[in-house]
Scaffold this active site. Structure first.
Site, PDB file in Angstrom:
ATOM      1  N   ASP A 151      25.665  31.489  51.482  1.00  0.00           N
ATOM      2  CA  ASP A 151      26.512  32.211  52.447  1.00  0.00           C
ATOM      3  C   ASP A 151      26.292  31.599  53.891  1.00  0.00           C
ATOM      4  OD1 ASP A 151      27.717  33.589  50.885  1.00  0.00           O
ATOM      5  OD2 ASP A 151      26.808  35.719  51.266  1.00  0.00           O
ATOM      6  N   ASP A 196      34.261  34.893  42.569  1.00  0.00           N
ATOM      7  CA  ASP A 196      33.032  34.018  43.151  1.00  0.00           C
ATOM      8  C   ASP A 196      31.691  34.027  41.899  1.00  0.00           C
ATOM      9  OD1 ASP A 196      29.942  34.495  44.035  1.00  0.00           O
ATOM     10  OD2 ASP A 196      30.434  36.092  46.372  1.00  0.00           O
TER      11      ASP A 196
END
Lengths: 399, 399
Positions: free
Chosen positions: B211, B143
């Site tokens: 997201d 990430d």
């Protein structure tokens, strides 16, 4: 800096104008987050206010200079919130911004903590609203973040929803009680279809999705994804597809032109998110095109919608005051060559004889043919305004 | 718990199979973040692994049980990363998961810190990859988060891009060096059009946007926003529109059916994000419909695309092995009444005589008329597979 007597006078004026409607058209301004994030400060805000005026942005309607998260300091023994060391005197900063004819915005959360872990307004709503009003704040972005922790502990989804709605309503009531007109921005990520209840808790705008990022696909997914919620937008209450990334460097000029055009067609709030103090002439031109802004700020306040799609080509239409329409032809493909498409205007809801104006190129197109041939660059846009009748015949009649 | 000798044997097997290709079809499994966020633990992971088998999910292809952020503890004096107290023995956990025929995934960042502020892998790539391999990890979600801080200090956008690409490549090289087949998931939010270079740094999948959240508009904006990047997906390297929210409660059953159908048409990774241990039969049915999963996992690995739009109706088509096609008719409106639409199949690229199968209702439709009338619930979907020829005539021939 303005004298104390002038400050008093303007505070009185603001108080007298407590019933003044706000956000009659989609709010325009700037916000610190996209570019400065945790590095925002008094000096940054003053520099952005200076640049908003100097660049001409303020003269086309940009007015709010909004401090996002990380301004917060500690609460004192009485529970009063104070800014941290990066903001030595919030009232003096508001005076500075106001003296330029601009307005100052601030940020908090309905939860105990903000997204970045600073003090939120939970249990301090009235106190914080009074503090903001005393400082001369004109805009509050209220970010769900910290409340999620409490909502996660609710017994049922319905109870969590109730907790959220009540928290937003509490701050709304607190803002009203100050008597100061303050734009109320719900940064709530579209949870529980906020467009259906955001206005009932006093929201002037509400985010519809998660954060935008500075890439074409993020911008396009969010912007072109604003489907079937048009009817919830109107004067005083707007769907917010998030702030602008124009000038931040992650998209090319054509892509940023798409970003501006699409936001204008959506009647979206126009909150620049770049560093206004160092922007290029190209960025200024993108942000300040008056005809594009006129589409966004049109008095009817109708959010545009997608009317036609073929392959990667999408056509969006926004009805404007006076019977004309803004029409955006978007090419969502990034293939190197321009896309050329034949678009039958009748299928866009444009019947009869109409004339067109190319907005970005400021060019009269005269009477449009029944089938329009548009050539659109990769990830680009052709933005027209279209009016009934043959339209002006000479360049001198250009608007 | 498995005996030491068996563990050694399986480690040798994994090492011998180092050239084994991974993610030949879009990865399927579960990830802790959407439901558990910072509350993930050894007990949670074991319970999810149990539930993945018990519910039947593993028998239709779900296999990865992925730990997201917040598992990390401190580095020791040698720089070796250790899990925190919520994960007392990562190797024992991997053994537990493997003993069920499942695989274990883990999470880190190319930056010094992860999103949640835990230890990232910056400067420890080889060391961390070795640690993961020694534990028996099969999947790494990497990430960007913490690297953004360093990228922000780069002299130019090009230098920041280079920093990012090199960081992802460093971990790729480190993973290869372990000899263990580990799926490499780039969680990088689509920055700098990652689909154009993600495969070159060994990515088996890469996130294309920010997201997802558990709301229809977020899911729809992201899912229907996957336009013009189809050609970058294929066996071993997939566009990732983010994990599933099915069963988390923010959408109704019809909306979750849309979510599953759209992800299947997109050949998207299917990583459940709900609590598998407490899901309802309706959620199990949504996650495990074998015909829907077959569309997602089709061996040709072609990402579907939007082929037809009228108002709020969108039709997406995914070519399948053997010449048939999956066709999704989506109604993006939430008006209460079902939408009924006439769709000329010729305009979907379906020429000649074709027969249809209604996937969710497992119903043979026989030969389809040239213009199909579909009735689609608000925010819902009708999902068909369509094949050339008249098709089976009797229910006994249903597939």
């Amino acid at each position: 800096m303005r004298s104390a007597s002038i400050i008093l006078a303007s505070a009185l004026l603001a108080s007298a104008a407590s019933a003044e409607p706000v956000a009659v058209t989609p709010p325009m301004g700037w916000n610190s987050w996209n570019h400065f994030a945790g590095k925002v400060s008094d000096a940054v805000i003053r520099a952005q206010a200076d640049a908003m005026v100097r660049s001409g942005m303020s003269s086309v309607g940009y007015v709010y200079v909004n401090i996002d998260d990380t301004w917060e300091g500690e609460r004192d023994a009485q529970g009063v919130i104070h800014p941290n060391a990066r903001f030595p005197d919030m009232k003096a900063l508001a005076d500075y911004v106001h003296a330029k004819g601009l307005k100052l915005g601030i940020y908090s959360s309905p939860g105990p903590k903000t997204c970045a872990g600073y003090e939120g307004s939970y249990g301090h709503e009235e106190q914080d609203a009074r503090t903001y009003a005393a400082w001369g704040i004109d805009y509050l972005k209220y970010d769900l973040c910290g409340l999620r922790v409490l909502m996660a502990k609710a017994a049922t989804p319905a109870a969590a929803h109730q907790m959220m709605v009540e928290a937003y309503e509490r701050m709304h009531a607190a803002l009203l009680k100050t008597g100061r007109p303050i734009v109320y921005s719900l940064c709530q990520y579209g949870k529980d279809d906020v467009w259906k209840w955001g206005a009932s808790v006093g929201g002037n705008l509400w985010r519809t999705t998660e954060d935008i990022s500075d890439s074409y696909l993020s911008m396009a997914a969010i912007g072109f994804g604003q489907i079937d919620i048009e009817r919830y937008a109107g004067p005083g209450h707007w769907n917010d597809p998030d702030m602008l990334e124009v000038g931040n460097g992650g998209m090319n000029e054509e892509e940023y032109r798409t970003h501006m055009s699409l936001w204008a067609l959506l009647a979206a709030p126009l909150l620049a998110g770049n560093d206004l103090a160092t922007m290029t002439p190209a960025t200024v031109a993108l942000l300040t095109n008056p005809a594009v802004i006129a589409i966004d700020q049109d008095s009817r306040g109708i959010q545009g919608e997608r009317v036609w799609v073929k392959g990667a080509l999408e056509v969006w239409v926004k009805p404007l005051a006076g019977g004309s329409k803004a029409v955006g032809f978007f090419n969502r493909s990034d293939r190197a060559r321009d896309t050329e498409a034949e678009v039958p205007l009748g299928e866009l809801g444009l019947q009869g004889r109409v004339h067109g104006h190319d907005v970005w190129n400021n060019k009269e197109l005269g009477t449009l043919p029944e089938t329009l041939t548009v050539r659109i660059p990769a990830h680009g846009v052709v933005l027209l305004t279209v009016s009934p009748g043959p339209g002006p015949q000479s360049p001198s009649q250009q608007h």
